[in-house]
Design an enzyme around this catalytic site. Structure first.
Site, PDB file in Angstrom:
ATOM      1  N   GLU A  91       0.813  -1.211   0.000  1.00  0.00           N
ATOM      2  CA  GLU A  91       0.000   0.000   0.000  1.00  0.00           C
ATOM      3  C   GLU A  91       0.846   1.261   0.000  1.00  0.00           C
ATOM      4  O   GLU A  91       1.922   1.298   0.576  1.00  0.00           O
ATOM      5  CB  GLU A  91      -0.853   0.037   1.272  1.00  0.00           C
ATOM      6  CG  GLU A  91      -1.898  -1.032   1.309  1.00  0.00           C
ATOM      7  CD  GLU A  91      -2.534  -1.138   2.685  1.00  0.00           C
ATOM      8  OE1 GLU A  91      -2.741  -0.095   3.330  1.00  0.00           O
ATOM      9  OE2 GLU A  91      -2.803  -2.260   3.104  1.00  0.00           O
ATOM     10  N   CYS A 104       3.107   8.359   1.693  1.00  0.00           N
ATOM     11  CA  CYS A 104       3.491   7.427   2.749  1.00  0.00           C
ATOM     12  C   CYS A 104       3.752   6.076   2.088  1.00  0.00           C
ATOM     13  O   CYS A 104       2.852   5.488   1.477  1.00  0.00           O
ATOM     14  CB  CYS A 104       2.354   7.325   3.762  1.00  0.00           C
ATOM     15  SG  CYS A 104       2.648   6.083   5.020  1.00  0.00           S
ATOM     16  N   CYS A 111       5.310  -7.464   7.840  1.00  0.00           N
ATOM     17  CA  CYS A 111       6.237  -6.979   8.869  1.00  0.00           C
ATOM     18  C   CYS A 111       6.392  -8.067   9.920  1.00  0.00           C
ATOM     19  O   CYS A 111       5.452  -8.801  10.200  1.00  0.00           O
ATOM     20  CB  CYS A 111       5.653  -5.721   9.513  1.00  0.00           C
ATOM     21  SG  CYS A 111       6.725  -4.963  10.756  1.00  0.00           S
ATOM     22  N   CYS A 115       3.747  -5.782  16.533  1.00  0.00           N
ATOM     23  CA  CYS A 115       3.038  -4.828  17.417  1.00  0.00           C
ATOM     24  C   CYS A 115       1.563  -5.217  17.522  1.00  0.00           C
ATOM     25  O   CYS A 115       0.914  -5.524  16.512  1.00  0.00           O
ATOM     26  CB  CYS A 115       3.166  -3.398  16.905  1.00  0.00           C
ATOM     27  SG  CYS A 115       4.875  -2.815  16.830  1.00  0.00           S
ATOM     28  N   CYS A 118      -1.254  -3.347  15.334  1.00  0.00           N
ATOM     29  CA  CYS A 118      -0.974  -2.989  13.938  1.00  0.00           C
ATOM     30  C   CYS A 118      -1.435  -4.067  12.954  1.00  0.00           C
ATOM     31  O   CYS A 118      -1.129  -5.247  13.117  1.00  0.00           O
ATOM     32  CB  CYS A 118       0.522  -2.742  13.775  1.00  0.00           C
ATOM     33  SG  CYS A 118       0.985  -2.227  12.124  1.00  0.00           S
ATOM     34  N   CYS A 330      -2.250   2.034   7.894  1.00  0.00           N
ATOM     35  CA  CYS A 330      -1.377   0.876   7.741  1.00  0.00           C
ATOM     36  C   CYS A 330      -1.980  -0.502   7.550  1.00  0.00           C
ATOM     37  O   CYS A 330      -2.535  -1.061   8.488  1.00  0.00           O
ATOM     38  CB  CYS A 330      -0.563   0.722   9.018  1.00  0.00           C
ATOM     39  SG  CYS A 330       0.831   1.696   9.106  1.00  0.00           S
TER      40      CYS A 330
HETATM   41  N1  SAH Z   1       7.437   0.038  11.416  1.00  0.00           N
HETATM   42  C1  SAH Z   1       7.530   1.453  11.531  1.00  0.00           C
HETATM   43  C2  SAH Z   1       6.732   2.232  10.496  1.00  0.00           C
HETATM   44  C3  SAH Z   1       5.337   1.750  10.121  1.00  0.00           C
HETATM   45  S1  SAH Z   1       3.949   2.036  11.148  1.00  0.00           S
HETATM   46  C4  SAH Z   1       7.150   1.898  12.927  1.00  0.00           C
HETATM   47  O1  SAH Z   1       6.750   1.060  13.713  1.00  0.00           O
HETATM   48  O2  SAH Z   1       7.317   3.062  13.233  1.00  0.00           O
HETATM   49  C5  SAH Z   1       3.585   3.738  11.163  1.00  0.00           C
HETATM   50  C6  SAH Z   1       2.991   4.203  12.494  1.00  0.00           C
HETATM   51  O3  SAH Z   1       1.611   3.767  12.652  1.00  0.00           O
HETATM   52  C7  SAH Z   1       3.738   3.635  13.694  1.00  0.00           C
HETATM   53  O4  SAH Z   1       3.925   4.635  14.648  1.00  0.00           O
HETATM   54  C8  SAH Z   1       2.780   2.567  14.179  1.00  0.00           C
HETATM   55  O5  SAH Z   1       3.026   2.218  15.494  1.00  0.00           O
HETATM   56  C9  SAH Z   1       1.445   3.225  13.944  1.00  0.00           C
HETATM   57  N2  SAH Z   1       0.286   2.318  13.973  1.00  0.00           N
HETATM   58  C10 SAH Z   1       0.214   1.034  13.589  1.00  0.00           C
HETATM   59  N3  SAH Z   1      -1.022   0.540  13.794  1.00  0.00           N
HETATM   60  C11 SAH Z   1      -1.773   1.552  14.286  1.00  0.00           C
HETATM   61  C12 SAH Z   1      -3.128   1.664  14.691  1.00  0.00           C
HETATM   62  N4  SAH Z   1      -3.966   0.635  14.643  1.00  0.00           N
HETATM   63  N5  SAH Z   1      -3.546   2.859  15.161  1.00  0.00           N
HETATM   64  C13 SAH Z   1      -2.693   3.925  15.211  1.00  0.00           C
HETATM   65  N6  SAH Z   1      -1.416   3.872  14.848  1.00  0.00           N
HETATM   66  C14 SAH Z   1      -0.938   2.701  14.395  1.00  0.00           C
END
Ligand code: SAH
Length: 345
Positions: A91, A104, A111, A115, A118, A330
């Site tokens: 994406e 973006c 990944c 987390c 995510c 994301c």
């Molecule tokens: N892997 C990298 C970049 C990708 S995620 C990182 O972790 O920074 C981009 C941002 O979106 C990160 O800060 C991530 O923690 C956040 N993110 C992921 N899922 C999310 C969600 N459900 N709600 C809000 N932010 C989210």
């Protein structure tokens, strides 16, 4: 498989063309075509037919296919689901801000960071993206939308520090004066806290903006929602951020997705204040996007948390959410496409 010509630096391209007996100016012409978004060698009208054929035999060149495109009615945000040459999907989101159009991009297919909140990590990591594939996201979003792209954020699917060699090469390419020429100060890279990557970037002293996905200032909470914390603990992370600032002079942006009764307590705001003392930073509070597969819910205390930080001298903003009507956050669109693929709908 033929070599991916868009991942090559101008110097590498020049060396290969020299070997093919071509003059140096040819490589500059070809590099310019590639970085204007040419999808085939046939388009390169000022290159001889015989050279175009030779290039076609040696190198891979195509444009990614748009598997799906969604445009937000509310704010013009465009989300692309690209189909890569090997059938994988990623994406890209194009956002229209006052300060310029921002793309973006994704850095990996999936990944492996795990987390808890995510969507990108649900199926694990499939593979790294090549520098050329990262570049294509910027180029084709610009070409398709007809909008000049001025900013890039590496905040899509994937962990950039888990694919750092390719990411650094992408940065070199997209920053190149003969290419898209996007300034480092217009680029942000976001990491979940892979410390060796932060240290390597600090050594390089690039002028990009580093974003650190903090999401909790205490080990106990961070261990729970971000497995990376078990390998690289939050205390060590703050130390690495401090060193990064000292080496580069660049203020770090801390991302903080607000999760109901997990990381939105007053004591956590106070702990952030304490940890950021003496390190100019900025906290970006993100209202959690609901991910269907996760039990975590959005916090109801975003404004209170922001006020508590601000009252103690820490700059905190609440991220304006764009594209809420088109699954623009994301990994959500890719998940949906995978679901549909599985069910055969
Ligand atoms: N892997 C990298 C970049 C990708 S995620 C990182 O972790 O920074 C981009 C941002 O979106 C990160 O800060 C991530 O923690 C956040 N993110 C992921 N899922 C999310 C969600 N459900 N709600 C809000 N932010 C989210």
């Amino acid at each position: 498989m033929r070599e991916d010509i868009r991942s090559m630096t101008p110097e590498e391209l020049a060396a290969e063309l020299r070997e093919m007996g071509e003059p140096a100016f040819r490589s500059r012409q070809i590099f310019a075509w590639l970085h204007r978004g040419a999808g085939s060698f046939e388009e390169m009208s000022d290159i001889s037919k015989s050279l175009r054929e030779k290039l076609g035999e040696r190198y891979e060149l195509s444009a990614p296919g748009v598997a799906r495109k969604q445009v937000s009615q509310a704010d013009g945000t465009v989300k692309y689901l690209w189909e890569l040459r090997d059938g994988n999907c990623i994406e890209t989101v194009l956002m229209r801000y006052h300060h310029g159009n921002t793309v973006c991009i994704s850095s990996q297919v999936g990944c492996r960071m795990g987390c808890a909140f995510c969507a990108s990590t649900l199926g694990g990591k499939v593979r790294d993206l090549t520098p050329g594939e990262m570049l294509e996201q910027v180029m084709f979003a610009q070409r398709d939308s007809g909008l000049q792209v001025s900013n890039i954020v590496l905040m899509g699917i994937g962990e950039p520090m888990d694919n750092l060699d390719n990411v650094l090469r992408f940065l070199e390419l997209v920053n190149h004066p003969q290419g898209m020429n996007i300034g480092m100060r217009h680029i942000s890279l976001s990491t979940c806290g892979v410390i060796p990557g932060i240290r390597r970037l600090a050594e390089l002293g690039l002028q990009l903006t580093l974003s650190v996905s903090l999401h909790a200032p205490d080990s106990e909470t961070r261990d729970r929602i971000m497995p990376v914390n078990r390998a690289y603990g939050v205390e060590e992370l703050f130390a690495a951020c401090r060193d990064y600032f000292q080496k580069t002079g660049r203020r770090i942006s801390f991302e903080y997705a607000m999760i109901d009764e997990v990381n939105d307590h007053d004591w956590q705001a106070d702990l952030i204040v304490k940890k950021l003392r003496g390190m100019p930073g900025h906290v970006n509070l993100i209202p959690l996007n609901d991910v269907a597969e996760s039990p975590l819910r959005p916090s109801r205390r975003v404004r209170q948390f922001q006020r508590r930080l601000e009252d103690q001298g820490v700059t905190a903003t609440v991220r304006r959410s764009l594209g809420g009507d088109i699954d623009a956050s994301c990994g959500q669109l890719r998940r949906k496409a995978m679901e549909i693929g599985r069910k055969g709908l």
